[in-house]
Design a protein around this motif. Structure first.
Motif, mmCIF file in Angstrom:
data_model
loop_
_atom_site.group_PDB
_atom_site.id
_atom_site.type_symbol
_atom_site.label_atom_id
_atom_site.label_comp_id
_atom_site.label_asym_id
_atom_site.label_seq_id
_atom_site.Cartn_x
_atom_site.Cartn_y
_atom_site.Cartn_z
ATOM 1 N N THR A 123 0.684 -1.280 -0.076
ATOM 2 C CA THR A 123 0.009 0.003 -0.056
ATOM 3 C C THR A 123 0.890 1.271 0.020
ATOM 4 O O THR A 123 2.181 1.220 0.299
ATOM 5 C CB THR A 123 -1.076 0.086 1.173
ATOM 6 N N GLY A 124 0.065 2.403 -0.420
ATOM 7 C CA GLY A 124 0.882 3.736 -0.221
ATOM 8 C C GLY A 124 1.292 3.933 1.188
ATOM 9 O O GLY A 124 2.467 4.362 1.368
ATOM 10 N N SER A 125 0.590 3.539 2.053
ATOM 11 C CA SER A 125 1.039 3.899 3.548
ATOM 12 C C SER A 125 2.117 3.043 3.838
ATOM 13 O O SER A 125 3.016 3.424 4.644
ATOM 14 C CB SER A 125 0.044 3.216 4.675
ATOM 15 N N VAL A 128 5.239 4.955 2.605
ATOM 16 C CA VAL A 128 5.375 6.356 3.503
ATOM 17 C C VAL A 128 6.079 5.704 4.775
ATOM 18 O O VAL A 128 7.102 6.363 5.060
ATOM 19 C CB VAL A 128 4.338 7.162 3.533
ATOM 20 N N TYR A 154 -1.804 14.412 3.130
ATOM 21 C CA TYR A 154 -2.185 12.874 3.555
ATOM 22 C C TYR A 154 -1.313 12.167 3.210
ATOM 23 O O TYR A 154 -0.598 11.983 1.834
ATOM 24 C CB TYR A 154 -3.560 12.565 2.663
ATOM 25 N N HIS A 155 -0.934 11.220 4.006
ATOM 26 C CA HIS A 155 0.399 10.090 3.657
ATOM 27 C C HIS A 155 -0.302 8.723 4.224
ATOM 28 O O HIS A 155 0.434 7.897 4.441
ATOM 29 C CB HIS A 155 1.588 10.659 4.321
ATOM 30 N N GLY A 156 -1.238 8.554 4.696
ATOM 31 C CA GLY A 156 -2.021 7.244 5.017
ATOM 32 C C GLY A 156 -2.566 7.380 6.300
ATOM 33 O O GLY A 156 -2.587 8.564 6.985
ATOM 34 N N GLU A 228 3.653 15.955 -0.528
ATOM 35 C CA GLU A 228 3.038 15.698 -1.748
ATOM 36 C C GLU A 228 3.297 16.807 -2.871
ATOM 37 O O GLU A 228 2.986 17.853 -2.662
ATOM 38 C CB GLU A 228 1.568 15.213 -1.680
ATOM 39 N N VAL A 233 -5.384 14.618 -1.201
ATOM 40 C CA VAL A 233 -6.619 14.857 -0.261
ATOM 41 C C VAL A 233 -6.965 15.979 0.076
ATOM 42 O O VAL A 233 -7.910 16.446 0.337
ATOM 43 C CB VAL A 233 -6.584 13.548 0.846
ATOM 44 N N ASP A 261 6.043 12.323 -1.785
ATOM 45 C CA ASP A 261 5.140 11.353 -1.702
ATOM 46 C C ASP A 261 4.182 11.365 -3.067
ATOM 47 O O ASP A 261 3.397 12.349 -3.285
ATOM 48 C CB ASP A 261 4.101 11.573 -0.560
ATOM 49 N N VAL A 263 2.509 9.087 -4.354
ATOM 50 C CA VAL A 263 1.534 8.050 -4.223
ATOM 51 C C VAL A 263 0.247 8.342 -5.223
ATOM 52 O O VAL A 263 -0.338 7.487 -5.982
ATOM 53 C CB VAL A 263 0.909 7.862 -2.757
ATOM 54 N N MET A 264 -0.298 9.505 -5.170
ATOM 55 C CA MET A 264 -1.340 9.991 -6.154
ATOM 56 C C MET A 264 -0.947 10.562 -7.388
ATOM 57 O O MET A 264 -1.494 10.413 -8.330
ATOM 58 C CB MET A 264 -2.111 11.024 -5.105
ATOM 59 N N LYS A 290 -0.575 3.823 -5.933
ATOM 60 C CA LYS A 290 -1.708 3.807 -7.084
ATOM 61 C C LYS A 290 -1.611 3.423 -8.426
ATOM 62 O O LYS A 290 -1.902 2.433 -9.028
ATOM 63 C CB LYS A 290 -2.597 5.352 -6.922
HETATM 64 C C1 LIG Z 1 -0.084 11.014 -1.243
HETATM 65 C C2 LIG Z 1 -0.780 9.703 -0.572
HETATM 66 N N1 LIG Z 1 0.160 8.948 0.358
HETATM 67 C C3 LIG Z 1 -0.123 7.963 0.818
HETATM 68 C C4 LIG Z 1 -1.537 7.568 0.455
HETATM 69 C C5 LIG Z 1 -1.812 6.173 1.343
HETATM 70 O O1 LIG Z 1 -1.992 5.133 0.355
HETATM 71 P P1 LIG Z 1 -2.865 3.703 0.834
HETATM 72 O O2 LIG Z 1 -4.163 4.318 1.005
HETATM 73 O O3 LIG Z 1 -2.688 2.920 -0.445
HETATM 74 O O4 LIG Z 1 -2.496 3.217 2.044
HETATM 75 C C6 LIG Z 1 -2.231 8.239 -0.214
HETATM 76 C C7 LIG Z 1 -3.670 7.564 -0.619
HETATM 77 O O5 LIG Z 1 -4.705 8.275 -0.728
HETATM 78 C C8 LIG Z 1 -1.986 9.285 -0.795
HETATM 79 O O6 LIG Z 1 -2.726 10.142 -1.610
#
Ligand SMILES: Cc1ncc(COP(=O)(O)O)c(C=O)c1O
Length: 454
Positions: A123-125, A128, A154-156, A228, A233, A261, A263-264, A290
């Motif tokens: 996962t993204g979390s 991070v 937002y990092h999780g 980010e 988010v 980060d 992730v998005m 993602k």
């Molecule tokens: C920038 C960012 N980091 C981390 C995450 C967490 O990812 P995950 O939901 O896959 O754990 C998200 C989720 O939206 C995100 O947008």
């Protein structure tokens, strides 16, 4: 489209299970069960979802900004079927296989500069969390362990990532004794500048404050700054062009690691393969998830600079799950990456992003409810206001309005995410495969809703 009453027996049975047995995150279960408003979906194709009644919905936000290659992408589905029949699982401590090695090599090849060392997870979390661990382990000084991040970031939601996520409302309900280390500074939110300044005469105060925060805490207390590139988010908060180069300079000056980060924003979403390329900034670590597989499988990665990895190369890195790094998730990632490359997707996103932005700007000219439009590529946010002159918050008028608005879109056959720090931003973040006529349809529906709420 009028939403049909959910009277089919299979629909009743689904709602029964949701009401009695499900505990779904991000929503109040009592409200979901009472309203029963979500469509019951049977399949997805391209940018559309179809419900049990045969109604089609354009997914304007790619779910949680993640379904980058659309629903039912045959190229990725075929790669998964093939991998599933060959080898569904292999534990990384026992053996390696080609598809896993290919993903390590491919990500290293495509990430900027010397981000050559890749850690895979789910996962993204996870990504991070891993980056936080690496940053804290990198410095010999045990006191240099705090992580600086932005309010609204937002990092999780896992224990470690929650400590750096900049929404206190996510932490408060559980009275979590958050692990130490999370510190926040205000974001580069030009439309509502936290310092009351106006760009470009602001001396990029939002970046300067990072310098102040590091000096205030003592540079020997901060291990890393994480951000980010465009805040997702938090409301598609897009910094001015000077922001990231300045932040990088500040981090380097104080010997603080910069974690971006992605992730998005990663994997083409913003019209560059990685958003940091818009500003030519190379972080010390980059996190992604993602778009890495377009959520055909759970797979995430941390890309780390060699100089950082060197510090750890003789150590064991305790950061994984049973299913991390699986051949199946790697097959999905590899197929997604070759889809991006073969379809020349990043260049197409840049073009379609310009087209979408032009259409959204036209909506702003026609509707006083549109306050700000921001973003890059197919990552666009539209902040709604109840009074454009005074920039009055849309949500301040009626906090329940977000739900009402979502329903208005749904009735017209469109699913859209409404979020941001104050829940008043519409997310125009469709699957990257969207065509211009589908962008027209998305904007047409938005126009109808804006007209109605006016
Ligand atoms: C920038 C960012 N980091 C981390 C995450 C967490 O990812 P995950 O939901 O896959 O754990 C998200 C989720 O939206 C995100 O947008």
């Amino acid at each position: 489209m009028k939403l049909q009453e959910n009277v089919l027996p299979e629909v009743e049975s689904i709602w029964d299970a949701i009401e009695k047995n499900a505990w779904i995150p991000w929503v109040s279960m009592a409200e979901v069960a009472k309203k029963r408003e979500q469509p019951i979906i049977t399949k997805g194709e391209g940018i559309y979802l179809e419900d049990v009644h045969g109604n089609q919905y354009l997914d304007a936000s790619s779910g949680p900004v993640a379904v980058n290659y659309g629903y039912g992408n045959t190229r990725i589905a075929d790669a998964l079927k093939d991998q599933l029949s060959k080898l569904h699982f292999l534990h990384y401590r026992i053996a390696f296989t080609q598809v896993v090695a290919d993903v390590f090599r491919k990500i290293a090849e495509l990430t900027p500069g010397s981000l050559n060392r890749i850690h895979l997870n789910i996962t993204g979390s996870d990504a991070v969390e891993g980056a936080i661990k690496i940053a804290r382990g990198y410095y010999d000084d045990p006191e240099k362990n705090k992580i600086l991040s932005l309010y609204g970031s937002y990092h999780g939601l896992s224990y470690g990532t929650l400590s750096i996520t900049g929404f206190t409302s996510f932490k408060d309900p559980f009275r979590l004794n958050i692990p130490s280390g999370g510190l926040h500074v205000p974001p580069p939110y030009c439309y509502r500048c936290p310092y009351g300044l106006v760009y470009p005469g602001c001396d990029i105060m939002c970046a300067q404050m990072i310098d102040e925060a590091i000096k205030g805490e003592g540079a020997n207390a901060i291990a890393a700054f994480i951000g980010e590139p465009i805040m997702g988010v938090g409301g598609v908060i897009t910094p001015p062009k000077e922001y990231w180069p300045l932040v990088k300079e500040i981090c380097d000056k104080h010997d603080v690691l910069l974690i971006l980060d992605e992730v998005m924003t990663g994997w083409g979403r913003t019209g560059k393969l990685f958003a940091c390329e818009h500003w030519n900034v190379e972080p010390d670590m980059m996190t992604m998830a993602k778009g890495l597989s377009g959520v055909y499988q759970g797979i995430s990665a941390i890309a780390v600079q060699e100089k950082i990895f060197d510090k750890f190369k003789d150590q064991k890195f305790y950061h994984s799950h049973t299913q991390s790094c699986s051949p199946l998730s790697c097959a999905a990632a590899l197929a997604a990456i070759s889809f991006i490359e073969d379809e020349n997707l990043v260049a197409k996103v840049a073009e379609k992003g310009k087209y979408l932005r032009k259409k959204l700007e036209e909506l702003r000219e026609d509707s006083a409810a549109v306050g700000d439009i921001r973003g890059k590529g197919l990552f666009q946010g539209m902040e709604l206001v109840s009074d454009r002159e005074q920039k009055l918050r849309f949500s301040s008028k009626d906090p329940a309005f977000t739900g009402i608005l979502e329903k208005k879109f749904l009735e017209r056959g469109m699913i859209i995410r409404i979020g941001g720090y104050n829940s008043d931003t519409l997310y125009f973040t469709p699957p990257l495969i969207i065509e211009n006529d589908e962008i027209d349809q998305m904007c047409e529906i938005t126009w109808e809703v804006l007209k109605e709420i006016a």
